[in-house]
Design a protein around this motif. Structure first.
Motif, PDB file in Angstrom:
ATOM      1  N   CYS A  62       0.695  -1.022  -0.001  1.00 44.26           N
ATOM      2  CA  CYS A  62       0.170   0.321   0.068  1.00 44.26           C
ATOM      3  C   CYS A  62       0.568   1.247   0.163  1.00 44.26           C
ATOM      4  CB  CYS A  62      -1.013  -0.395   1.352  1.00 44.26           C
ATOM      5  SG  CYS A  62      -0.339  -0.365   2.815  1.00 44.26           S
ATOM      6  N   GLY A  63       0.715   2.319  -0.796  1.00 46.98           N
ATOM      7  CA  GLY A  63       1.245   3.466  -1.174  1.00 46.98           C
ATOM      8  C   GLY A  63       0.168   4.526  -1.855  1.00 46.98           C
ATOM      9  N   LEU A  64       0.837   5.754  -1.735  1.00 51.71           N
ATOM     10  CA  LEU A  64       0.328   7.310  -2.285  1.00 51.71           C
ATOM     11  C   LEU A  64       1.003   7.160  -3.217  1.00 51.71           C
ATOM     12  CD1 LEU A  64       1.230   9.423   1.107  1.00 51.71           C
ATOM     13  CD2 LEU A  64      -1.093   8.098   0.288  1.00 51.71           C
ATOM     14  N   VAL A  65       0.099   7.168  -4.427  1.00 52.78           N
ATOM     15  CA  VAL A  65       1.248   8.445  -5.864  1.00 52.78           C
ATOM     16  C   VAL A  65       0.162   9.039  -6.148  1.00 52.78           C
ATOM     17  CG1 VAL A  65       1.632   6.124  -6.491  1.00 52.78           C
ATOM     18  CG2 VAL A  65      -0.857   6.769  -6.899  1.00 52.78           C
ATOM     19  N   GLU A 122     -19.004   2.255  -1.581  1.00 55.39           N
ATOM     20  CA  GLU A 122     -19.886   2.867  -1.422  1.00 55.39           C
ATOM     21  C   GLU A 122     -18.913   4.856  -1.466  1.00 55.39           C
ATOM     22  OE1 GLU A 122     -22.198   1.434   1.992  1.00 55.39           O
ATOM     23  OE2 GLU A 122     -23.822   0.677   0.371  1.00 55.39           O
ATOM     24  N   ASP A 123     -17.691   4.418  -0.639  1.00 57.20           N
ATOM     25  CA  ASP A 123     -16.754   5.424  -0.427  1.00 57.20           C
ATOM     26  C   ASP A 123     -16.391   5.935  -1.273  1.00 57.20           C
ATOM     27  OD1 ASP A 123     -14.981   3.987  -0.620  1.00 57.20           O
ATOM     28  OD2 ASP A 123     -14.721   3.882   1.199  1.00 57.20           O
ATOM     29  N   GLY A 124     -16.533   5.595  -2.146  1.00 53.86           N
ATOM     30  CA  GLY A 124     -15.940   6.431  -3.638  1.00 53.86           C
ATOM     31  C   GLY A 124     -14.796   5.562  -4.017  1.00 53.86           C
ATOM     32  N   SER A 125     -14.518   4.871  -3.555  1.00 52.41           N
ATOM     33  CA  SER A 125     -13.153   4.090  -3.780  1.00 52.41           C
ATOM     34  C   SER A 125     -13.350   3.091  -5.007  1.00 52.41           C
ATOM     35  CB  SER A 125     -12.547   2.970  -2.777  1.00 52.41           C
ATOM     36  OG  SER A 125     -12.340   3.667  -1.245  1.00 52.41           O
ATOM     37  N   LEU A 126     -12.925   2.846  -5.502  1.00 51.01           N
ATOM     38  CA  LEU A 126     -12.497   2.462  -6.781  1.00 51.01           C
ATOM     39  C   LEU A 126     -11.698   0.916  -6.607  1.00 51.01           C
ATOM     40  CD1 LEU A 126     -13.405   2.298 -10.081  1.00 51.01           C
ATOM     41  CD2 LEU A 126     -11.071   3.068 -10.532  1.00 51.01           C
ATOM     42  N   VAL A 127     -12.631   0.054  -6.993  1.00 54.99           N
ATOM     43  CA  VAL A 127     -11.498  -2.125  -7.227  1.00 54.99           C
ATOM     44  C   VAL A 127     -11.427  -2.618  -8.110  1.00 54.99           C
ATOM     45  CG1 VAL A 127     -11.917  -3.636  -5.530  1.00 54.99           C
ATOM     46  CG2 VAL A 127     -13.339  -1.968  -4.423  1.00 54.99           C
ATOM     47  N   ILE A 128     -10.295  -3.394  -7.970  1.00 54.34           N
ATOM     48  CA  ILE A 128     -10.349  -4.100  -9.197  1.00 54.34           C
ATOM     49  C   ILE A 128     -10.196  -5.610  -8.843  1.00 54.34           C
ATOM     50  CG2 ILE A 128      -9.196  -4.603 -12.040  1.00 54.34           C
ATOM     51  CD1 ILE A 128      -8.377  -1.025 -11.677  1.00 54.34           C
ATOM     52  N   LEU A 151      -7.109  -2.144  -4.404  1.00 54.42           N
ATOM     53  CA  LEU A 151      -7.516  -0.730  -3.682  1.00 54.42           C
ATOM     54  C   LEU A 151      -7.567   0.730  -4.005  1.00 54.42           C
ATOM     55  CD1 LEU A 151     -10.671  -0.092  -2.071  1.00 54.42           C
ATOM     56  CD2 LEU A 151      -9.253  -0.458  -0.384  1.00 54.42           C
ATOM     57  N   ILE A 152      -7.919   1.063  -4.550  1.00 55.48           N
ATOM     58  CA  ILE A 152      -7.851   3.270  -4.993  1.00 55.48           C
ATOM     59  C   ILE A 152      -8.667   3.710  -4.191  1.00 55.48           C
ATOM     60  CG2 ILE A 152      -6.541   4.130  -6.834  1.00 55.48           C
ATOM     61  CD1 ILE A 152      -6.673   1.786  -8.549  1.00 55.48           C
ATOM     62  N   ARG A 153      -8.302   4.300  -3.232  1.00 56.05           N
ATOM     63  CA  ARG A 153      -8.573   5.529  -2.136  1.00 56.05           C
ATOM     64  C   ARG A 153      -8.115   6.635  -3.110  1.00 56.05           C
ATOM     65  NH1 ARG A 153      -8.834   3.380   3.301  1.00 56.05           N
ATOM     66  NH2 ARG A 153      -7.163   4.282   3.436  1.00 56.05           N
ATOM     67  N   PRO A 154      -9.548   7.953  -2.909  1.00 58.33           N
ATOM     68  CA  PRO A 154      -9.280   9.430  -3.218  1.00 58.33           C
ATOM     69  C   PRO A 154      -8.897  10.194  -2.325  1.00 58.33           C
ATOM     70  CG  PRO A 154     -10.706   9.066  -3.284  1.00 58.33           C
ATOM     71  CD  PRO A 154     -10.816   7.083  -3.844  1.00 58.33           C
ATOM     72  N   GLY A 161      -5.885  15.283  -3.846  1.00 61.48           N
ATOM     73  CA  GLY A 161      -5.782  14.973  -5.134  1.00 61.48           C
ATOM     74  C   GLY A 161      -4.923  13.368  -4.912  1.00 61.48           C
ATOM     75  N   GLY A 162      -4.736  13.229  -5.923  1.00 61.90           N
ATOM     76  CA  GLY A 162      -3.592  11.663  -5.662  1.00 61.90           C
ATOM     77  C   GLY A 162      -4.291  10.462  -5.197  1.00 61.90           C
ATOM     78  N   SER A 163      -3.412   9.596  -4.777  1.00 65.14           N
ATOM     79  CA  SER A 163      -4.777   8.168  -4.563  1.00 65.14           C
ATOM     80  C   SER A 163      -3.451   7.301  -3.336  1.00 65.14           C
ATOM     81  CB  SER A 163      -4.741   7.299  -5.331  1.00 65.14           C
ATOM     82  OG  SER A 163      -5.581   8.095  -6.427  1.00 65.14           O
ATOM     83  N   ILE A 164      -4.011   7.117  -2.907  1.00 64.10           N
ATOM     84  CA  ILE A 164      -3.879   5.669  -1.955  1.00 64.10           C
ATOM     85  C   ILE A 164      -4.206   4.420  -2.707  1.00 64.10           C
ATOM     86  CG2 ILE A 164      -3.806   4.442   0.191  1.00 64.10           C
ATOM     87  CD1 ILE A 164      -4.758   7.628   1.825  1.00 64.10           C
TER      88      ILE A 164
END
Length: 842
Positions: A214-217, A284-290, A321-324, A328-331
């Motif tokens: 897990c990290g930040l971009v 539901e929290d806006g996170s994107l999942v693949i 799991l990509i969370r805003p 800006g950016g993503s976790i």
């Protein structure tokens, strides 16, 4: 009088403050955009060209530009601090979530520990077989409480059935990404921070192998998802990824049925393929999942393509799991969990397929690093030289890696076929007669009417006690130690219309100087791309050997502290034009550790005599203190070399390639023996130098000959013992080197002290391939030729200040050089010794 002076000062102060009109500010901003720091002449010109500024003094305009630059600097610093603050805030949130997850894991482990203690106590309190069976049955009963549901076969035409599988995959993936479904253990060296790759963990005691990161971009979730779904762009082992079917769900998500083929890392086991379902949705929290998993008989769903020459591997619920992020950016949370069917590979290779650390390096961390690389390139934080765009350089790296993987695997559906051997099974020869294999879309039959195809000679071997990073670093820095210059010439000739004759591979060949020119590197320098210039032999009668040659080279995994990293060196000949679409025919080496490393850091190792100088009376370490972590280190080395051939020369090229690869294997084995740490080396005396007397004897000959010819001592030692003399010679600040005395060949270096090795940027192993005339410039060669007869007659000569060249192409200056003839115990000429005084790199 005082009042008038006060009024005058007030007028002067008020003149310092100028209120600019919007039109004046606009004019000044236009100039600032072009030139933030205009000269005095430019400011005066500005006043003349802009009438609206004529009422402002030049000094005030100068002050305006100073203030404007100061505001710009403050704005950039404020923006940087805001970015760092956002990163720290997001990282703090990430660490708090990780801490919560670890607390849950601890609670779970404490419960399990208590349960196991109770079972052990119950088992020890009774001695009947029935009680033992009850313990076993209780464990089975616990497993039966959560049985794995067997799903009925679900048809591809039944979206509801596939959606059920997708939702189950989503739930299992999230339990691994943010829950305690897998017992995660953090990888050594992965320290979290705003500029680190992130938090990386590997599985312990689970089915298959798994890794989590897990990290930040600094990219938005949509862009991150787009990059991650394009797996061939960042997963180097991905041969192809075909989306066979796409189904849209009612909630805005998509279900994809995917067939993926991967390359095998060695020639010793079959490649793997996957048949998976990939589900993309928004929480539901806006996170994107693949999320993704294999479709098997137990999960249900349609059957995939037959595996043919591949072994079907199993992907357990994995994904992203990509969370805003605020501001800006993503976790990003990444989970990779696969079962590679370890029982289908030879037993010696099974650690390669059972290592979660290797999976973490090849997939999990590779994905995170690729996203961070794209993010920094997008933000303009990375600048590459040479006028190449980052995307172009990345494409070169991908083409080199893909071409090498294709050669190692030799898939029949790519046109490869096996060529009959010569009775030995150590080197495999495969050919590809497809004209587009090398030339691709640029192929034109009129260009190469006799083009026969591409031939690949490959081999795999096991290495013992050789750190992969150290071996690949040595192969990169000392190409002349294993490469044949004539074969390099033939490889480079494939870029020409008229290839040269097939060379005869010979041990050593013509040693050539190399210069490494960097092109690009990844953020953490775990991989770098460079151009290698192989300098031709200016005095060679063969025109081909006199030309400089160029290689495009990719090197990765040379950090010894990277756990589970694969080290490889891949290169391909290129011409001087170096076009973006230049054809590439990669060859190279890949070294993969078979055993997981321990957590303890490896001891520093050297490739030369320095290690032997730390031993002796009072200096020897007990064998128990030696670095035992590397003694049982095993790795598998894969070598593949590709050559083009004309149709009527196929057998000749095959014989040359087979002989050459066997020679390279022999050279690598010698290098491996030289750099492998030995548990007995700490109690042995100084090592013998190949083809020369013992090091102690050589040191005595050097000092005695200097005393005879120069009439003085080279240096004074407190003790005349041989080891004291050798230590003093080795640690002498001036560069002392010995070279051979042969009338029919150019002098070659045979020994150098530590300063000499540093000056030449080489090691004792590679030193013996460096010729004296290669390190001297033209002036130095002329002086040596004029003084050579004096050295041979009188045994001694002083040489003036000059410049020489290291093995890596760097210029070295020296204030003076002394040359003398070294005599052995029979007063026969043994070698020449040079001492370069007060040398330094230019």
């Amino acid at each position: 009088m005082a009042l008038s002076m006060h009024n005058k000062d007030k007028q002067m102060d008020s003149s310092k403050y100028v209120r600019y009109t919007p039109e004046q500010v606009e004019a000044l901003e236009r100039v600032y955009t072009e030139c933030p720091k205009p000269s005095s002449l430019r400011r005066q010109q500005l006043i003349r060209e802009c009438p609206i500024l004529c009422n402002i003094e030049p000094k005030q305009i100068k002050v305006w530009f100073q203030n404007r630059r100061c505001r710009e600097k403050q704005r950039k610093e404020a923006s940087r601090l805001q970015t760092v603050n956002r990163k720290l805030t997001a990282m703090n949130k990430l660490l708090m979530e990780e801490n919560d997850r670890l607390q849950k894991q601890v609670s779970h482990l404490v419960y399990e520990n208590g349960y196991m203690r109770q079972q052990v106590h119950t088992a020890s309190a009774t001695t009947t077989d029935n009680s033992c069976e009850s313990v076993v049955m209780s464990g089975q009963h616990q497993q039966q409480q959560n049985p794995t549901p067997l799903q009925p076969q679900r048809d591809a035409n039944n979206p509801a059935g596939l959606l059920t599988i997708a939702e189950e995959t989503l739930a299992e993936f999230l339990s691994k990404a943010t829950g305690t479904a897998v017992d995660w253990v953090q990888m050594i060296g992965m320290k979290p921070g705003p500029d680190s790759i992130g938090i990386v963990a590997v599985s312990r005691n689970c089915s298959g192998v798994a890794a989590r990161a897990c990290g930040l971009v600094s990219l938005e979730p949509i862009k991150v998802a787009e990059i991650l779904k394009d797996r061939p762009s960042w997963f180097r082992d991905c041969r192809c990824l075909d989306i066979m079917s796409v189904i849209n769900t009612g909630s805005g998500g998509t279900i994809e049925l995917i067939y993926m083929q991967t390359y095998a890392p060695t020639t010793l086991a079959a490649a793997r393929d996957f048949w998976t379902l990939r589900y993309t949705t928004t929480l539901e929290d806006g996170s994107l999942v693949i999320c993704e998993r294999s479709l098997t008989s137990s999960t249900g769903g349609p059957s995939g393509p037959p595996p043919s020459s591949f072994v079907r591997a199993d992907m357990l619920p994995s994904g992203y799991l990509i969370r805003p992020c605020e501001g800006g950016g993503s976790i990003i949370h990444i989970v990779d969990h696969v079962d590679l069917d370890v029982w289908s590979v030879p037993e010696v290779l099974r650690p390669l397929y059972e290592s979660s650390k290797i999976l973490a390096q090849k997939m999990t961390m590779a994905a995170l690093r690729h996203i961070r690389q794209i993010a920094q390139e997008t933000n303009g934080e990375i600048q590459y030289g040479g006028g190449r765009q980052p995307a172009v350089l990345r494409t070169f790296s991908q083409r080199l890696s893909r071409g090498f993987n294709d050669a190692v695997n030799g898939f029949t559906d790519s046109g490869w076929s096996l060529l009959d051997g010569d009775g030995g099974d150590d080197v495999t020869i495969v050919i590809n007669s497809s004209p587009t294999k090398f030339l691709g879309s640029q192929y034109n039959a009129s260009m190469s009417p006799t083009f026969g195809g591409v031939l690949c000679a490959k081999a795999s071997m096991l290495l013992q006690n050789v750190p992969p990073a150290l071996l690949v670093r040595f192969l990169r820095e000392h190409r002349s130690e294993w490469a044949d210059y004539g074969v390099d010439v033939y490889s480079a000739a494939c870029l020409k219309d008229s290839p040269y004759a097939v060379p005869c591979a010979r041990p050593g060949g013509f040693p050539s100087s190399q210069v490494n020119l960097p092109l690009a590197h990844t953020i953490e320098h775990e991989e770098f791309l460079e151009v290698v210039r192989l300098e031709g032999h200016a005095f060679s009668p063969d025109v081909a050997l006199a030309r400089d040659m160029y290689l495009l080279q990719l090197c990765s995994g040379v950090d010894e502290n990277a756990v589970g990293a694969c080290a490889q060196l891949i290169f391909a000949p290129i011409d001087e034009s170096f076009a973006d679409d230049a054809p590439l025919l990669p060859s190279g080496f890949r070294v993969i550790p078979l055993d997981p490393k321990t957590d303890a850091p490896a001891a520093t190792r050297t490739l030369d005599l320095a290690s032997t100088l730390e031993v002796g009376a009072g200096g020897a370490r007990p064998a128990s203190e030696a670095d035992t972590n590397s003694y049982n280190l095993r790795s598998v080395l894969t070598i593949a070399f590709q050559f083009t051939f004309e149709s009527h020369f196929q057998d000749n090229v095959a014989a040359m390639a087979r002989q050459y690869v066997r020679g390279v294997v022999g050279s690598v084995q010698r290098v491996a023996m030289a750099i492998a740490p030995s548990p007995h080396s700490s109690i042995m005396g100084p090592k013998s130098l190949p083809g020369s007397p013992e090091a102690l004897t050589l040191a005595q000959w050097i000092c005695r000959s200097y005393r005879i010819h120069a009439g003085g001592e080279l240096f004074r030692v407190d003790s005349q013992a041989g080891d004291a003399l050798l230590k003093r010679l080795w640690h002498h600040s001036d560069a002392i080197m010995c070279c051979s005395l042969k009338t029919n060949a150019s002098p070659v270096f045979t020994f150098a002290n530590q300063a000499g090795l540093d000056m030449l940027e080489t090691t004792l192993v590679a030193l013996q391939d460096i010729m004296l005339d290669k390190i001297l410039d033209e002036a130095g060669r002329k002086i040596l030729c004029s003084e050579f007869s004096k050295i041979m007659q009188q045994g001694f000569a002083h040489l003036p200040a000059g410049i020489c060249v290291s093995s890596m192409g760097r210029l070295v200056s020296y204030e003076q050089a002394i040359a003398w003839k070294v005599l052995d115990d029979d007063d026969s000429n043994h070698c020449l010794t040079f001492m370069f005084i007060n040398w330094s790199f230019i």
